[in-house]
Design a protein around this motif. Structure first.
Motif, PDB file in Angstrom:
ATOM      1  N   MET A   1      40.303  40.606  46.406  1.00 20.35           N
ATOM      2  CA  MET A   1      39.571  39.783  45.474  1.00 20.35           C
ATOM      3  C   MET A   1      39.412  40.558  44.167  1.00 20.35           C
ATOM      4  N   LYS A   2      39.732  39.915  43.083  1.00 17.99           N
ATOM      5  CA  LYS A   2      39.631  40.552  41.776  1.00 17.99           C
ATOM      6  C   LYS A   2      38.183  40.627  41.315  1.00 17.99           C
ATOM      7  N   ASN A   3      37.895  41.609  40.475  1.00 17.44           N
ATOM      8  CA  ASN A   3      36.547  41.779  39.927  1.00 17.44           C
ATOM      9  C   ASN A   3      36.361  40.913  38.689  1.00 17.44           C
ATOM     10  N   THR A   4      36.433  39.607  38.870  1.00 17.18           N
ATOM     11  CA  THR A   4      36.157  38.696  37.775  1.00 17.18           C
ATOM     12  C   THR A   4      34.658  38.442  37.732  1.00 17.18           C
ATOM     13  N   THR A   5      34.195  37.911  36.637  1.00 11.39           N
ATOM     14  CA  THR A   5      32.772  37.591  36.508  1.00 11.39           C
ATOM     15  C   THR A   5      32.346  36.637  37.620  1.00 11.39           C
ATOM     16  N   GLU A   6      33.179  35.652  37.915  1.00  7.83           N
ATOM     17  CA  GLU A   6      32.854  34.685  38.955  1.00  7.83           C
ATOM     18  C   GLU A   6      32.693  35.365  40.313  1.00  7.83           C
ATOM     19  N   ASN A   7      33.616  36.247  40.655  1.00  8.85           N
ATOM     20  CA  ASN A   7      33.539  36.924  41.950  1.00  8.85           C
ATOM     21  C   ASN A   7      32.329  37.849  42.033  1.00  8.85           C
ATOM     22  N   ILE A   8      32.036  38.538  40.956  1.00 12.33           N
ATOM     23  CA  ILE A   8      30.869  39.429  40.939  1.00 12.33           C
ATOM     24  C   ILE A   8      29.594  38.618  41.113  1.00 12.33           C
ATOM     25  N   MET A   9      29.466  37.505  40.401  1.00 11.22           N
ATOM     26  CA  MET A   9      28.271  36.664  40.514  1.00 11.22           C
ATOM     27  C   MET A   9      28.149  36.081  41.924  1.00 11.22           C
ATOM     28  N   ARG A  10      29.278  35.636  42.480  1.00 13.71           N
ATOM     29  CA  ARG A  10      29.283  35.079  43.834  1.00 13.71           C
ATOM     30  C   ARG A  10      28.789  36.122  44.841  1.00 13.71           C
ATOM     31  N   GLU A  11      29.321  37.332  44.743  1.00 15.04           N
ATOM     32  CA  GLU A  11      28.934  38.392  45.670  1.00 15.04           C
ATOM     33  C   GLU A  11      27.461  38.764  45.520  1.00 15.04           C
TER      34      GLU A  11
ATOM     35  N   GLY B   1      38.308  33.268  46.927  1.00 14.32           N
ATOM     36  CA  GLY B   1      39.040  34.075  45.960  1.00 14.32           C
ATOM     37  C   GLY B   1      40.538  33.954  46.145  1.00 14.32           C
ATOM     38  N   GLU B   2      41.284  34.696  45.363  1.00 12.11           N
ATOM     39  CA  GLU B   2      42.744  34.587  45.375  1.00 12.11           C
ATOM     40  C   GLU B   2      43.373  35.278  46.577  1.00 12.11           C
ATOM     41  N   ASP B   3      42.677  36.258  47.164  1.00 14.42           N
ATOM     42  CA  ASP B   3      43.248  37.014  48.264  1.00 14.42           C
ATOM     43  C   ASP B   3      42.985  36.391  49.630  1.00 14.42           C
TER      44      ASP B   3
END
Length: 66
Positions: free
Chosen positions: A1-11, A63-65
């Motif tokens: 999973m990439k460290n995009t803003t969306e992924n960081i906020m989700r986590e 996520g993408e992965d």
């Protein structure tokens, strides 16, 4: 999973949901966690509005992965 803003906020939001559940189970004060969750939810709702996605879909996104 990439460290995009969306992924960081989700986590961060999912982590706070877990912390809240554990604190509630342990009988701890929930006020600060509730404020943190409220702030994160508002930010995520803004992201969802900009991306045209549903809040629940955003949270459940793998996520993408995955």
């Amino acid at each position: 999973m990439k460290n995009t803003t969306e992924n960081i906020m989700r986590e961060k939001l999912i982590k706070k949901y877990h912390e809240y559940g554990f604190a509630k189970f342990m009988g701890e004060d929930l006020l600060i966690l509730k404020y943190e969750i409220d702030v994160l939810e508002e930010l995520v709702k803004t992201i969802c509005a900009n991306n045209g996605t549903d809040f629940k879909e955003f949270i459940l996104e793998r996520g993408e992965d995955g």
